[in-house]
Design a protein around this motif. Structure first.
Motif, PDB file in Angstrom:
ATOM      1  N   TRP A 287      -5.288  12.966   2.707  1.00  9.24           N
ATOM      2  CA  TRP A 287      -5.169  11.569   2.296  1.00  9.24           C
ATOM      3  C   TRP A 287      -3.918  10.956   2.917  1.00  9.24           C
ATOM      4  O   TRP A 287      -2.814  11.473   2.743  1.00  9.24           O
ATOM      5  CB  TRP A 287      -5.096  11.467   0.771  1.00  9.24           C
ATOM      6  N   LEU A 288      -4.106   9.854   3.622  1.00 10.31           N
ATOM      7  CA  LEU A 288      -2.990   9.130   4.225  1.00 10.31           C
ATOM      8  C   LEU A 288      -2.927   7.729   3.622  1.00 10.31           C
ATOM      9  O   LEU A 288      -3.916   6.993   3.645  1.00 10.31           O
ATOM     10  CB  LEU A 288      -3.169   9.026   5.743  1.00 10.31           C
ATOM     11  N   PHE A 289      -1.771   7.376   3.088  1.00  8.19           N
ATOM     12  CA  PHE A 289      -1.566   6.067   2.470  1.00  8.19           C
ATOM     13  C   PHE A 289      -0.509   5.293   3.244  1.00  8.19           C
ATOM     14  O   PHE A 289       0.525   5.847   3.615  1.00  8.19           O
ATOM     15  CB  PHE A 289      -1.098   6.217   1.018  1.00  8.19           C
ATOM     16  N   HIS A 290      -0.760   4.002   3.445  1.00  8.00           N
ATOM     17  CA  HIS A 290       0.272   3.135   4.008  1.00  8.00           C
ATOM     18  C   HIS A 290       1.265   2.700   2.935  1.00  8.00           C
ATOM     19  O   HIS A 290       2.369   2.274   3.251  1.00  8.00           O
ATOM     20  CB  HIS A 290      -0.358   1.906   4.669  1.00  8.00           C
ATOM     21  N   ASP A 291       0.863   2.784   1.674  1.00  8.24           N
ATOM     22  CA  ASP A 291       1.738   2.410   0.561  1.00  8.24           C
ATOM     23  C   ASP A 291       2.480   3.637   0.047  1.00  8.24           C
ATOM     24  O   ASP A 291       1.986   4.769   0.158  1.00  8.24           O
ATOM     25  CB  ASP A 291       0.912   1.817  -0.589  1.00  8.24           C
ATOM     26  N   PRO A 292       3.651   3.434  -0.555  1.00  9.38           N
ATOM     27  CA  PRO A 292       4.336   4.567  -1.189  1.00  9.38           C
ATOM     28  C   PRO A 292       3.563   5.027  -2.418  1.00  9.38           C
ATOM     29  O   PRO A 292       3.274   4.235  -3.320  1.00  9.38           O
ATOM     30  CB  PRO A 292       5.705   3.986  -1.571  1.00  9.38           C
ATOM     31  N   VAL A 293       3.178   6.288  -2.452  1.00  8.64           N
ATOM     32  CA  VAL A 293       2.441   6.862  -3.580  1.00  8.64           C
ATOM     33  C   VAL A 293       3.025   8.239  -3.884  1.00  8.64           C
ATOM     34  O   VAL A 293       3.682   8.848  -3.031  1.00  8.64           O
ATOM     35  CB  VAL A 293       0.931   6.993  -3.265  1.00  8.64           C
ATOM     36  N   PRO A 294       2.789   8.743  -5.099  1.00  6.30           N
ATOM     37  CA  PRO A 294       3.251  10.101  -5.412  1.00  6.30           C
ATOM     38  C   PRO A 294       2.571  11.124  -4.505  1.00  6.30           C
ATOM     39  O   PRO A 294       1.505  10.871  -3.944  1.00  6.30           O
ATOM     40  CB  PRO A 294       2.826  10.283  -6.873  1.00  6.30           C
ATOM     41  N   ASP A 295       3.185  12.285  -4.373  1.00  2.89           N
ATOM     42  CA  ASP A 295       2.610  13.373  -3.574  1.00  2.89           C
ATOM     43  C   ASP A 295       2.256  14.539  -4.492  1.00  2.89           C
ATOM     44  O   ASP A 295       2.967  15.551  -4.539  1.00  2.89           O
ATOM     45  CB  ASP A 295       3.610  13.854  -2.508  1.00  2.89           C
ATOM     46  N   PRO A 296       1.146  14.429  -5.246  1.00  2.00           N
ATOM     47  CA  PRO A 296       0.829  15.490  -6.201  1.00  2.00           C
ATOM     48  C   PRO A 296       0.329  16.775  -5.550  1.00  2.00           C
ATOM     49  O   PRO A 296       0.293  17.818  -6.186  1.00  2.00           O
ATOM     50  CB  PRO A 296      -0.256  14.861  -7.078  1.00  2.00           C
ATOM     51  N   HIS A 297      -0.101  16.713  -4.301  1.00  2.00           N
ATOM     52  CA  HIS A 297      -0.507  17.939  -3.617  1.00  2.00           C
ATOM     53  C   HIS A 297      -0.188  17.820  -2.134  1.00  2.00           C
ATOM     54  O   HIS A 297       0.157  16.747  -1.631  1.00  2.00           O
ATOM     55  CB  HIS A 297      -1.983  18.266  -3.859  1.00  2.00           C
ATOM     56  N   SER A 298      -0.325  18.928  -1.435  1.00  2.00           N
ATOM     57  CA  SER A 298       0.188  19.030  -0.064  1.00  2.00           C
ATOM     58  C   SER A 298      -0.621  18.239   0.945  1.00  2.00           C
ATOM     59  O   SER A 298      -0.186  18.079   2.086  1.00  2.00           O
ATOM     60  CB  SER A 298       0.220  20.505   0.363  1.00  2.00           C
TER      61      SER A 298
END
Length: 402
Positions: A224-235
């Motif tokens: 999963w690639l996000f342009h927005d800042p999001v949490p990183d719950p997994h690698s």
């Protein structure tokens, strides 16, 4: 961006507008132009389209907006303290307000290109741009663009070539090599599908964006690639680095999740559209409206990729290229009066020069506005789509774009 009170060319612009464009079209009605914000380019377009409508309906120009822009509006012949006895003939605005239901025609002027605008005519009672415009644009697309896809195809290919924005991959082998390199750089598994989420505006489409984040947080079968800042719950959940090139990003992407218009289907990458856009109903993307629909389609996209398949529909690439052509060519009106959007900081001077020297007679702006107004069409167009023979002879024949 220059405001009307800034820069050395302002007085020349005001003088040119007052001298050559300050006439009052007369009449008892009015056309209201909204002039807000920092960008003279959008305000100039708004005023010129409003002036064109005044000419069509014989109405006076009324400008509402920031004090700095009112000077320019007055130079264009706007009347002060005008209180008509009937509602305005139209509202022309650069503000993308989707929610208000209005009882008068609304022309939404946009940035980019030469001149772009959409229109909503409330012929059957109050309606809002958010609720009505995509369906009306899609109806126009199905009536005038899709049936002529073979005629338009060469032009659509050229537009797609221009629109690649740095995406230069031409073969499956090249894309696969870049994919492996990009995944290795970000620490992702290249054998898993990569979902790229982009185009989200904070505060908009919050329910669907939150649903995307929650789904990604609970899914480890995809990257999963996000342009927005999001949490990183997994690698396998990452924010897109600022220095990642379009070549790498789109070579890695198997499915896009877009919160607005997206050109990716035109290049063979399926898109789940979780946000609003004018062309959302034209069939180029998979549009979702509820979190449950969104989750189901995300799961289906990942499952199809596991089988070596794609959710890109059989017509979606072609529809995306035609919609891209309509946005960037068919619905982009060249005019000698308005400088191209790319003039940027030189815009005020270029606009003043055009007002001083360009004649309004025969200018495409006025014919396009009249055509849109008389036919109640949802989009301002460069071509007369009611003249198929003329369209066919106007478009440039096929040729190599490499």
């Amino acid at each position: 961006m220059c405001r009307v009170g800034d820069g050395e060319h302002v007085e020349r612009l005001l003088t040119a507008a007052r001298t050559y464009w300050g006439e009052d079209s007369g009449g008892d009605g009015c056309v209201v132009a909204e002039a807000y914000g920092e960008d003279i380019r959008l305000v100039a377009r708004t005023l010129m389209v409003a002036k064109a409508i005044c000419r069509v309906v014989s109405a006076r120009l009324v400008v509402l907006g920031d004090p700095e822009w009112l000077r320019l509006g007055e130079a264009f012949g706007a009347v002060e303290d005008f209180r008509p006895e009937v509602p305005p003939a139209a509202l022309v605005t650069g503000r993308a307000e989707r929610e208000p239901a209005r009882e008068v025609p609304v022309v939404h002027v946009q940035g980019g290109g030469a001149l772009r605008a959409y229109a909503l005519f409330p012929d059957h009672g109050p309606c809002s741009i958010g609720d009505e415009l995509p369906a009306r644009v899609a109806a126009f697309f199905e009536r005038h663009v899709w049936p002529r896809r073979e005629t338009i195809a060469p032009s659509a290919e050229r537009v797609a070539w221009r629109a690649k924005s740095g995406y230069e991959v031409r073969t499956a082998t090249e894309r696969r090599q870049l994919r492996y390199y990009g995944c290795a750089r970000l620490g992702l598994d290249p054998d898993r599908p990569t979902i790229t989420v982009y185009g989200h505006t904070p505060g908009h489409d919050k329910e669907l964006f939150d649903a995307t984040v929650r789904f990604a947080a609970g899914d480890e079968s995809a990257n999963w690639l996000f342009h927005d800042p999001v949490p990183d719950p997994h690698s396998r959940m990452r924010r897109v680095p600022g220095d990642l090139s379009p070549n790498l990003l789109w070579s890695m992407t198997d499915v896009g999740v877009a919160f607005g218009d997206s050109d990716l289907p035109a290049f063979g990458i399926p898109v789940i559209q979780a946000g609003w856009s004018e062309g959302g109903a034209c069939g180029a993307t998979h549009v979702v409206r509820t979190p449950s629909e969104h989750r189901s389609l995300l799961a289906a996209a990942i499952a199809e990729h596991a089988k070596g398949e794609t959710i890109l529909g059989p017509d979606q690439r072609e529809r995306a290229r035609l919609w891209l052509w309509l946005r960037r060519c068919g619905a982009d009106v060249p005019t000698h009066l308005l400088p191209h959007w790319e003039h940027d900081t030189d815009y005020a001077n270029a606009f003043a020069v055009n007002l001083e020297h360009a004649e309004r007679d025969g200018d495409p702006l006025f014919e396009a506005v009249r055509r849109m107004w008389d036919r109640r069409e949802p989009v301002l167009t460069r071509f007369d789509f009611h003249d198929p023979a003329g369209l066919a002879t106007t478009l440039t024949p096929a040729r190599s774009v490499r």
